[in-house]
Design an enzyme around this catalytic site. Sequence first.
Site, PDB file in Angstrom:
ATOM      1  CG  HIS A 122      20.336  22.312  69.130  1.00  0.00           C
ATOM      2  ND1 HIS A 122      20.117  23.176  69.926  1.00  0.00           N
ATOM      3  CD2 HIS A 122      21.604  21.912  69.408  1.00  0.00           C
ATOM      4  CE1 HIS A 122      21.119  23.549  70.655  1.00  0.00           C
ATOM      5  NE2 HIS A 122      22.115  23.002  70.121  1.00  0.00           N
ATOM      6  CB  CYS A 144       2.209  31.804  83.092  1.00  0.00           C
ATOM      7  SG  CYS A 144       3.075  31.959  84.492  1.00  0.00           S
ATOM      8  NE  ARG A 168       9.471  29.385  80.396  1.00  0.00           N
ATOM      9  CZ  ARG A 168       8.343  28.949  79.584  1.00  0.00           C
ATOM     10  NH1 ARG A 168       8.061  29.464  78.368  1.00  0.00           N
ATOM     11  NH2 ARG A 168       7.652  28.230  80.400  1.00  0.00           N
ATOM     12  CD  GLU A 208       7.526  30.579  90.641  1.00  0.00           C
ATOM     13  OE1 GLU A 208       7.496  29.639  89.851  1.00  0.00           O
ATOM     14  OE2 GLU A 208       8.311  31.647  90.477  1.00  0.00           O
ATOM     15  NE  ARG A 214      10.345  33.308  84.367  1.00  0.00           N
ATOM     16  CZ  ARG A 214      10.395  32.125  84.293  1.00  0.00           C
ATOM     17  NH1 ARG A 214       9.395  31.401  84.911  1.00  0.00           N
ATOM     18  NH2 ARG A 214      10.925  31.323  83.370  1.00  0.00           N
ATOM     19  NE  ARG A 249       9.186  22.431  87.999  1.00  0.00           N
ATOM     20  CZ  ARG A 249       9.576  23.106  86.959  1.00  0.00           C
ATOM     21  NH1 ARG A 249       9.396  22.537  85.843  1.00  0.00           N
ATOM     22  NH2 ARG A 249      10.093  24.441  87.113  1.00  0.00           N
ATOM     23  CG  ASN A 268       5.269  23.909  85.051  1.00  0.00           C
ATOM     24  OD1 ASN A 268       3.860  23.709  84.903  1.00  0.00           O
ATOM     25  ND2 ASN A 268       5.858  24.402  84.087  1.00  0.00           N
ATOM     26  CG  ASP A 269       8.963  25.805  90.150  1.00  0.00           C
ATOM     27  OD1 ASP A 269       9.342  24.491  90.496  1.00  0.00           O
ATOM     28  OD2 ASP A 269       9.665  26.763  89.816  1.00  0.00           O
TER      29      ASP A 269
END
Length: 542
Positions: free
Chosen positions: A188, A501, A295, A430, A331, A464, A453-454
Amino acid sequence: MQIIKGTSVYSSIADGPLRFFKKASVEIIRNTSNSPEVEISHFEKAKALAMEQLDDLYKKASKDAGDEIAALFEVHKMMLDDPDFYEPVINMINEQNVSAEYAVDETSKELSEVFSSMDDAYMKERSADILDISKRVQIALAPEKHQPFILETPSIIAADDLAPSETIQLEKHLILGFVMMEGSLNSHTSILAKSMGIPAIIGTGTTLSPEYDNKPAILDGTTGTLYIEPDDSTVAAIGQKKEELNNERQKLEALKGLPNITKDGREIKVYANALDLSGINTALENDAGGIGLFRSEFLYLENTDYPSEQEQFEVYKKAAEQMKGKKVIIRTLDIGADKQAPYFNLPAEENPAMGMRAIRICLTRPEVFKTQLRALYRASAFGDIAIMFPMITGTWEIDEIKKIITEVKESLKQDNIEFNEDAEIGIMIETPAAVIISEELAKMVQFFSIGTNDLTQYTLAVDRQNRDLERFCDTHHPAVLKMIEMTVRSAHKAGIWCGICGELASDLTLTETFLHMGVDELSVSAGMVLKLRDKIRSLDLS
């Protein structure tokens, strides 16, 4: 001079006194009670007071730090009002004749351990939330035991870690920066620092000690370094660096309103990624051309049950309206792997990154999927919403998705609800499988967005999430770049556009490469929008 290293959260610089956030350590002993009814009454009154305080904190956070931080206090209210929290407290009071304070303490410890033992990073963070809400109830039960920390002058705040309620109660104008002995980039405090634009570093370990309280310090968020009692040469060097950062910031501010166009006339769309609604505000502040990745999973992760169609509709509608006609690519839910929501009751998997996640959950739980799609199409009447599906590996999945979309559209028509019949649909590329059959996939949708990323993870067979494998995770690997090029080529052959993205979209060393490949859109964190624009405008592709 003492030099302490940590991990940078927000790249800026602050200088001022270092103040250690002193947390009152209250030992709660097992007290017996002859009147469980009285203790339960005390607990219920304290719980009600805590709920009122969380309402106040929500309003303060919304004003000082934005909707993303404010939403944390909505989560706290849900957790406080969850039977999994308050029923064990009441049962312990009844069955063991203990005080409400002791029952709250024991229950919170048990629940906190359950969350902290989970593999998912998001759920681990809920461990701290449980301790925070229980402490709030304990303070309400015995306020005389807890002395608040008061900050009187602008200071760099140091602590082992901070709960969101501890942080937001401090006056924003008095916080120069944060230095945490513990914490993570998902904590946080990290989220707060980024949303408030405050320099911060985490993970300094025990080299950061309360003995440095009130010492003069410089926090360099660009390198993750804290200088305590800095010498004259360090003060001068950091001063110059601060001036350079300010000049750079002013230079980037001047780019607002200008096109993302190279010197030889090639234009590219620059969009922003958004975790939630607060990300929309940040995107607009940084002059993003649209939202390339909204997201939606936060709606599921922050709930204790499936979010309703109306709850989702309100969020998607607000996102569309805030962007005022600019594209918002939402998404569909990407739960699973490193993002777990307990009420989904997903089975434990040996390899969750390749397991039941994203579109696989949607297609095996069509009612959950239809609820989200109805909300998305309803919101499409209020702006330029596009819908994007993650983790696609085959054409049959798109066939299934389109059948469900047809059902959703028919149900909306029967209910006389307006929606945009032509809202764009696209998929994330991905997986290597999606790349290999991208020519076929491109004929079935209106756009591609490459999730690097994926794609990197699956192409290189590197987890990852595993820090030990960082040296093997080469994001510039020729295989990854060839996958991207092949995808762009397939998209253009079918007459659709293709964006990126994932994290690589922010890699300025690859911007020229991506433009030569023909990438149409890059979606980055909001803070990178103007830096990317500056890079694009400096290039000559001829």
